[in-house]
Design a protein around this motif. Structure first.
Motif, PDB file in Angstrom:
ATOM      1  N   THR B  60      36.451  76.843  49.785  1.00 13.91           N
ATOM      2  CA  THR B  60      36.452  75.450  50.221  1.00 13.91           C
ATOM      3  C   THR B  60      36.412  75.381  51.741  1.00 13.91           C
ATOM      4  OG1 THR B  60      38.271  75.443  48.624  1.00 13.91           O
ATOM      5  CG2 THR B  60      37.423  73.325  49.314  1.00 13.91           C
ATOM      6  N   GLY B  61      36.932  76.442  52.396  1.00  9.89           N
ATOM      7  CA  GLY B  61      36.888  76.469  53.857  1.00  9.89           C
ATOM      8  C   GLY B  61      36.989  77.892  54.345  1.00  9.89           C
ATOM      9  N   GLY B  62      36.611  78.119  55.611  1.00 17.06           N
ATOM     10  CA  GLY B  62      36.736  79.445  56.193  1.00 17.06           C
ATOM     11  C   GLY B  62      35.527  80.313  55.919  1.00 17.06           C
ATOM     12  N   ALA B  63      35.653  81.598  56.290  1.00 19.14           N
ATOM     13  CA  ALA B  63      34.488  82.477  56.208  1.00 19.14           C
ATOM     14  C   ALA B  63      34.887  83.872  55.748  1.00 19.14           C
ATOM     15  CB  ALA B  63      33.812  82.565  57.571  1.00 19.14           C
ATOM     16  N   VAL B  64      33.918  84.574  55.188  1.00 18.40           N
ATOM     17  CA  VAL B  64      34.079  85.972  54.772  1.00 18.40           C
ATOM     18  C   VAL B  64      33.048  86.811  55.522  1.00 18.40           C
ATOM     19  CG1 VAL B  64      33.958  87.606  52.862  1.00 18.40           C
ATOM     20  CG2 VAL B  64      34.822  85.289  52.455  1.00 18.40           C
ATOM     21  N   HIS B  65      33.513  87.884  56.164  1.00 19.09           N
ATOM     22  CA  HIS B  65      32.576  88.806  56.807  1.00 19.09           C
ATOM     23  C   HIS B  65      32.682  90.153  56.127  1.00 19.09           C
ATOM     24  CE1 HIS B  65      31.915  86.204  60.381  1.00 19.09           C
ATOM     25  NE2 HIS B  65      33.118  85.766  60.036  1.00 19.09           N
ATOM     26  N   ILE B  66      31.546  90.740  55.798  1.00 19.64           N
ATOM     27  CA  ILE B  66      31.542  92.119  55.310  1.00 19.64           C
ATOM     28  C   ILE B  66      30.623  92.897  56.241  1.00 19.64           C
ATOM     29  CG2 ILE B  66      30.908  93.675  53.442  1.00 19.64           C
ATOM     30  CD1 ILE B  66      31.670  91.504  51.473  1.00 19.64           C
ATOM     31  N   GLY B  67      31.146  93.998  56.829  1.00 17.42           N
ATOM     32  CA  GLY B  67      30.388  94.698  57.861  1.00 17.42           C
ATOM     33  C   GLY B  67      30.212  93.755  59.033  1.00 17.42           C
ATOM     34  N   ASP B  68      28.998  93.652  59.530  1.00 16.69           N
ATOM     35  CA  ASP B  68      28.764  92.800  60.693  1.00 16.69           C
ATOM     36  C   ASP B  68      28.293  91.405  60.295  1.00 16.69           C
ATOM     37  OD1 ASP B  68      29.308  95.004  62.253  1.00 16.69           O
ATOM     38  OD2 ASP B  68      27.219  95.699  62.092  1.00 16.69           O
ATOM     39  N   ASP B  70      28.180  87.671  58.308  1.00 18.99           N
ATOM     40  CA  ASP B  70      28.921  86.583  57.689  1.00 18.99           C
ATOM     41  C   ASP B  70      28.283  86.354  56.317  1.00 18.99           C
ATOM     42  OD1 ASP B  70      29.872  84.218  56.735  1.00 18.99           O
ATOM     43  OD2 ASP B  70      29.812  83.180  58.676  1.00 18.99           O
ATOM     44  N   VAL B  71      29.033  86.657  55.254  1.00 16.49           N
ATOM     45  CA  VAL B  71      28.445  86.572  53.917  1.00 16.49           C
ATOM     46  C   VAL B  71      28.971  85.370  53.138  1.00 16.49           C
ATOM     47  CG1 VAL B  71      28.044  89.049  53.722  1.00 16.49           C
ATOM     48  CG2 VAL B  71      30.219  88.085  52.952  1.00 16.49           C
ATOM     49  N   THR B  72      29.606  84.438  53.835  1.00 22.06           N
ATOM     50  CA  THR B  72      30.228  83.308  53.145  1.00 22.06           C
ATOM     51  C   THR B  72      29.256  82.616  52.195  1.00 22.06           C
ATOM     52  OG1 THR B  72      31.406  83.014  55.212  1.00 22.06           O
ATOM     53  CG2 THR B  72      31.720  81.328  53.537  1.00 22.06           C
ATOM     54  N   ARG B  73      28.000  82.509  52.606  1.00 30.64           N
ATOM     55  CA  ARG B  73      27.015  81.812  51.764  1.00 30.64           C
ATOM     56  C   ARG B  73      26.062  82.771  51.068  1.00 30.64           C
ATOM     57  NH1 ARG B  73      29.410  77.426  50.835  1.00 30.64           N
ATOM     58  NH2 ARG B  73      30.672  76.982  52.637  1.00 30.64           N
ATOM     59  N   THR B  74      26.350  84.065  51.155  1.00 30.20           N
ATOM     60  CA  THR B  74      25.438  85.040  50.566  1.00 30.20           C
ATOM     61  C   THR B  74      25.690  85.173  49.070  1.00 30.20           C
ATOM     62  OG1 THR B  74      25.572  86.234  52.640  1.00 30.20           O
ATOM     63  CG2 THR B  74      24.585  87.403  50.792  1.00 30.20           C
ATOM     64  N   ALA B  75      24.603  85.345  48.289  1.00 30.79           N
ATOM     65  CA  ALA B  75      24.740  85.507  46.839  1.00 30.79           C
ATOM     66  C   ALA B  75      25.510  86.789  46.528  1.00 30.79           C
ATOM     67  CB  ALA B  75      23.361  85.558  46.191  1.00 30.79           C
ATOM     68  N   PRO B  76      26.258  86.799  45.424  1.00 33.64           N
ATOM     69  CA  PRO B  76      27.100  87.946  45.087  1.00 33.64           C
ATOM     70  C   PRO B  76      26.327  89.266  45.073  1.00 33.64           C
ATOM     71  CG  PRO B  76      27.411  86.185  43.486  1.00 33.64           C
ATOM     72  CD  PRO B  76      26.335  85.727  44.414  1.00 33.64           C
ATOM     73  N   GLY B  77      25.110  89.222  44.544  1.00 29.00           N
ATOM     74  CA  GLY B  77      24.351  90.451  44.405  1.00 29.00           C
ATOM     75  C   GLY B  77      23.859  91.008  45.725  1.00 29.00           C
ATOM     76  N   LYS B  78      23.958  90.217  46.807  1.00 29.54           N
ATOM     77  CA  LYS B  78      23.394  90.659  48.083  1.00 29.54           C
ATOM     78  C   LYS B  78      24.489  91.048  49.071  1.00 29.54           C
ATOM     79  CE  LYS B  78      18.918  89.141  47.639  1.00 29.54           C
ATOM     80  NZ  LYS B  78      18.956  88.566  46.317  1.00 29.54           N
ATOM     81  N   ARG B  79      25.727  91.209  48.605  1.00 26.16           N
ATOM     82  CA  ARG B  79      26.819  91.506  49.525  1.00 26.16           C
ATOM     83  C   ARG B  79      27.145  92.986  49.599  1.00 26.16           C
ATOM     84  NH1 ARG B  79      31.240  86.678  49.202  1.00 26.16           N
ATOM     85  NH2 ARG B  79      29.731  84.992  49.325  1.00 26.16           N
ATOM     86  N   GLY B  80      26.499  93.776  48.768  1.00 27.17           N
ATOM     87  CA  GLY B  80      26.802  95.199  48.764  1.00 27.17           C
ATOM     88  C   GLY B  80      28.189  95.497  48.228  1.00 27.17           C
ATOM     89  N   VAL B  81      28.675  94.674  47.291  1.00 28.23           N
ATOM     90  CA  VAL B  81      29.973  94.953  46.704  1.00 28.23           C
ATOM     91  C   VAL B  81      29.783  95.325  45.231  1.00 28.23           C
ATOM     92  CG1 VAL B  81      31.073  93.296  48.218  1.00 28.23           C
ATOM     93  CG2 VAL B  81      30.434  92.593  45.914  1.00 28.23           C
TER      94      VAL B  81
END
Ligand code: ATP
Ligand code: MG
Lengths: 280, 364, 302
Positions: B60-68, B70-81
């Protein structure tokens, strides 16, 4: 040990006799009309009663020569196959969408659809259906018949398939999604295989429904070349003159065999049962 | 390999009564290659945090960064998790091989490469047959035991070769014995792969045993973040203190007077380093782990004196519950020191291990 | 595998999104709209016209207001048909199929082996064979001169279908449709705890007392479901037409009556007006049924 204190009483013997008499009568009641179907096709001189005088396969060659008999089975197959395909395809897609994506008033829509399909039967709606087909130039069109069937079967099919999807844990789809599968890959690789029993159920149900249906093609198809088996068989025994029993018997059997085979398949594979009183 | 960073991460679920805040402005950094545990009671938001990192929930708010990135709006399959679910989510209609190959299949990797990767992952996790065991690769998940399913799920996650592993209580479906084995196994695997790992659990022992660092959560917030040693030795607040430790810490209410804590009619020395930090008369909570007591049948100065109410056998030791002027105080003694029920004992907490809490927060 | 429903299971696990979801649901909804919803609504309109299959009124239908409805409601032929339909539904479905289906399910509940398999197979076959086939089988069975039935009873020369058309189609429909009730009741009976039956027997309850005190309370919901469904289906059943040919007014149940009026005589407007009444009756039965279904679902959730 069975707890039945009166099992040796004379009353129990009478009850047992009564029970077996009843079951015999029952057997007779249900078997009697079908005897003819089993015997007449192989009778060299078929009559209306089921006795066999001499065995023959000649009746089936009569069938081969009839200009309408075999093509009508093909027509039935097209109608049943086309309807099953459309129904399963459309219903699976809609069921999945309705199961997984929140649409406002979703349950209301589903119940309304189910309600509609049980009240707008072919019988009650034959007048507007005929009119509609007429206006859309779908009289004598296989597509028209298929669409009418599909419309009638879809609500229940969606309901059944949604039940299957609802009972599938979402973590499978989520897991595939995290591995990078696209929505359509997820549906193809995960969802469809998981609801396969549901798809099979709906397919069999749709095929049996269309294969045996008489009224819809009877009012929507005028061209004898496009008659499905149900209508052709009806014309065989209602058109004027002495009915050709050799033809009718052989054709009835041939026309019934797919249904019997499907029944045997289903009862062998799944057991012909309802689960918890809901038709599956 | 990647670092994970969340910035003011917030997630609110709408419901009938206005909404549940499952994540409340979380700021968190998981280092590259770290084994990170999320620990907390049921409903505190662990799964929600993990799913938000995976992209299955939109914050609902804030951000997630993975590596360098910002993946907050990135699709699950494209996050490398890669995520391992609590129920493993092994596809029941696919064999073990097909399951493990699935991440590669959706990426369009060639069949030969898939095969290679499956074999590598499977042998890493002991799924291929040896002289004494049968290989599991051609079975379907339904024909596997819980422990085997768990390893297949790990193999599938490994085959994806992700930058980050996300594990949601992967051990909780195993029975107690298998869980210990799987725990050791998991730690070794993570060490070998050195992949950043976030591990959700509500079992504090599991978190202590496995993690490089632990975040203890409550109601969508992080109450303490530290190494297992820090979290165990110096719980930052009474919530963490009561949550960590297989025998719960004694948390005893008292008041400070003259470098001592008056508690349960006893006078206990202030913990090391807190003298002067708290004014006389302040209401405090004294924390003392049952393991750090000296117990004696003879009176000790500055100890709790009470009668034995219950003695529970823990195997190599005994957990005693003493009735100290109406307050229950628990202490652990060696197996050879079993007292008579009702016996009078004195329990002296180790001063370098006691903790002092004011308003629920650790002092000193 | 232990599966715990996660409270965090979100909507839309495949990431389909609203637009794509609407897209894949659309074909089904469109077909239903065109071939189910629209015809129902159109019946309303058609019933107010003097639409005919052929002739001038076929090309230029005129609105006749509620004339059709008043005609129908006053028409003794319609009353007669409605009464016949009532007889047909009560006789063949409510009394026939439901009772026979229950008796078979009860008698075969713990019978094993061949007797059970054969009877069940025959009953099911009667249900799933194509209607044209079974209609002819019954015509053959009851034939005046060569029919097996007359041969068995030594009643040669009795034209059952002509002389007793209603009785024939009622018996026929019992034969045709008992399978559903049998299946439903067998499933329901498996839900009756055997320990309760054993307890009742231990106290010396006879069959009837066992049924009344143990079985019926358990399957009350199933009985209601069954009655509503088979009534609805029987009410809409067109198969008798294939046995009687439709022309005989002594056996014109409503579906046949509509067919004769609208498509045989060509009075489409009038036929639509009758059909509307049929739709309304269907609606009432279906509403009661769905109501029941929903209550049972809620009960199960609670
Ligand atoms: N989809 C959802 N809709 C509404 N509320 C939700 C949803 N998912 C989670 N919640 C709520 O958010 C809070 C956190 O849930 P979450 O599943 O993250 O807890 P958890 O720490 O994983 O608990 P557990 O140990 O029981 O798995 C809970 O109050 C839960 O009820
Ligand atoms: Mg959780």
């Amino acid at each position: 040990m069975k707890i039945s204190p009166r099992s040796s009483a004379p009353g129990a013997v009478v009850a047992k006799i009564g029970r077996y008499t009843f079951l015999s009568v029952l057997l007779g009641f249900f078997a009697l009309p079908m005897l003819w179907l089993a015997s007449a096709p192989f009778n060299a001189h078929p009559t209306l009663n089921g006795s066999i005088s001499s065995f023959t396969l000649h009746n089936f060659s009569v069938l081969l020569k009839d200009p309408y008999a075999l093509p009508s089975l093909w027509n039935s197959l097209l109608l049943a196959g086309g309807t099953a395909l459309l129904t399963v395809g459309f219903a699976a897609a809609a069921a999945y969408a309705l199961s997984r994506v929140r649409v406002p008033g979703r349950d209301g829509i589903l119940y309304a659809l189910l309600l509609l399909s049980s009240i707008v039967t072919g019988t009650a709606a034959m007048v507007p259906l005929f009119q509609l087909a007429f206006k859309l130039h779908l009289i004598d069109s296989r597509l028209g018949v298929i669409l009418v069937f599909t419309g009638g079967l879809l609500p229940a099919a969606i309901f059944i398939l949604k039940d299957f999807t609802d009972n599938t844990p979402k973590s499978y789809e989520e897991s595939a999604r995290v591995f990078g599968a696209s929505p359509f890959q997820i549906i193809r690789h995960i969802v469809l295989p998981m609801i396969r029993p549901g798809l099979a159920t709906v397919t069999v149900w749709a095929v049996v429904n269309v294969w045996g249906n008489f009224l819809i093609p009877y009012i929507l198809v005028r061209n004898p070349d496009k008659y499905p088996a149900s209508v052709v068989l009806y014309t065989f025994y209602t058109e004027g003159g002495q009915p050709n029993l050799a033809l009718i018997s052989a054709f009835s059997l041939l026309y019934s065999i797919p249904v019997i085979v499907l029944y045997l398949f289903v009862s062998h594979r799944y057991g012909f049962r309802f689960h918890g009183g809901i038709k599956r | 390999m990647a670092q994970i960073r969340t910035v003011d991460l917030t997630k609110t679920f709408a419901d009938a009564s206005g909404g549940v805040t499952a994540l409340d402005s979380l700021n968190l950094t998981v280092q590259d290659g770290e084994f990170f545990a999320l620990l907390g009671p049921s409903g505190c938001g662990k799964t929600t945090l993990l799913r938000t990192l995976a992209g299955l929930e939109t914050p609902t708010g804030g951000a997630v960064h993975i590596g360098d990135a910002d993946v907050t709006r990135t699709a699950p399959g494209k996050r490398g998790v890669a995520m391992v679910f609590q129920d493993y989510a092994l596809f029941p209609h696919m064999t073990v091989t097909e399951n493990i190959a699935y991440p590669l299949r959706v990426r369009g990797v060639s069949k030969a490469k898939q095969h290679e990767a499956v074999l590598a992952a499977a042998s890493e996790l002991g799924l291929t047959g040896t002289e004494t065991t049968v290989g599991l690769l051609d079975r379907r998940p339904g024909a596997l035991s819980g422990g085997q399913q768990q390893r297949v799920a790990l193999a599938r996650a490994t085959a994806a070769n992700p930058a980050v592993f996300l594990f949601d209580e992967p051990l909780s479906n195993l029975d107690a014995r298998l869980r210990l084995e799987a725990r050791t196994f998991l730690k070794r695997l993570q060490r070998e792969l050195a992949t950043t790992t976030v591990f959700v659990t509500h079992d504090q022992a599991e978190a202590l045993a496995l993690a490089d660092r632990i975040a203890v959560m409550q109601s969508g917030r992080i109450r303490q973040l530290g190494t297992p040693r820090e979290v165990y030795r110096r719980p930052a607040n009474t919530f963490v203190a009561s949550f960590i430790g297989s025998t719960p810490m004694n948390l005893l209410e008292g008041t400070v007077r003259d470098r001592r804590v008056l508690v349960a009619d006893s006078e206990i020395a202030l913990p090391e380093g807190t003298a002067g930090a708290v004014a006389d008369g302040t209401a405090v909570v004294l924390g003392a782990r049952p393991e750090y007591f000296r117990v004696s049948p003879d009176p000790l100065p500055g100890a709790f004196g009470g009668t034995v109410a219950v003695a529970e056998n823990l195997g190599s030791s005994l957990l005693l519950t003493l009735d100290v002027a109406g307050t229950a105080v628990q202490a652990v003694v060696g197996e050879e020191d079993e007292p008579e029920p009702g016996a009078m004992l004195w329990a002296l907490p180790r001063q370098d291990r006691t903790l002092l809490y004011v308003d629920g927060e650790l002092v000193g | 595998m232990a599966r715990t429903a996660s409270p965090a299971a979100a909507e839309d696990p495949a990431g389909l999104g609203r637009a794509r979801a609407a897209g894949i649901a659309a074909p089904a909804l469109l077909v239903v709209l065109a071939f189910l919803v629209f015809p129902a609504l159109w019946t309303l309109y058609l019933g107010t016209t003097n639409y005919r299959l052929t002739g001038h009124a076929a090309r230029h239908p005129r609105s006749v207001g509620v004339d059709n409805y008043t005609t129908v409601v006053k028409d003794p032929a319609f009353h007669h048909s409605l009464w016949l339909t009532f007889e047909y539904v009560i006789g063949s479905a409510v009394l026939g199929q439901a009772l026979l289906g229950f008796v078979i399910a009860w008698l075969l509940r713990d019978a094993g082996g061949r007797v059970k398999r054969v009877i069940e197979a025959l009953v099911l076959l009667a249900w799933i064979l194509p209607s044209s086939v079974v209609a002819f089988l019954w015509s053959a069975l009851l034939d005046r001169d060569q029919g097996t039935f007359n041969a068995l009873l030594h009643t040669q020369g009795t034209a059952w279908i002509v002389e007793h058309p209603m009785t024939v189609i009622i018996i026929f429909n019992i034969w045709r449709g008992t399978a559903f009730s049998m299946l439903l009741y067998s499933a329901a009976l498996t839900g009756v705890p055997p320990t309760q039956l054993a307890t009742a027997r231990m106290f010396g309850a006879n069959q009837w007392q066992q049924l009344r005190d143990v079985v019926f309370p358990h399957i009350r919901g199933h009985i209601l479901t069954n009655l509503l469904l088979i009534s609805l289906w029987t009410f809409n059943d067109f198969t008798p037409y294939q046995i009687t040919g439709g022309a005989d007014s002594r056996s014109q149940i409503l579906p046949v009556y509509i067919y004769q009026t609208a498509l045989f005589d060509g009075q489409m407007g009038l036929g639509a007006a009758i059909a509307l009444l049929m739709l309304v009756i269907n609606l009432v039965v279906a509403l009661v049924y769905l109501r029941l279904l929903r209550d049972r679902r809620l009960e199960r959730v609670a």
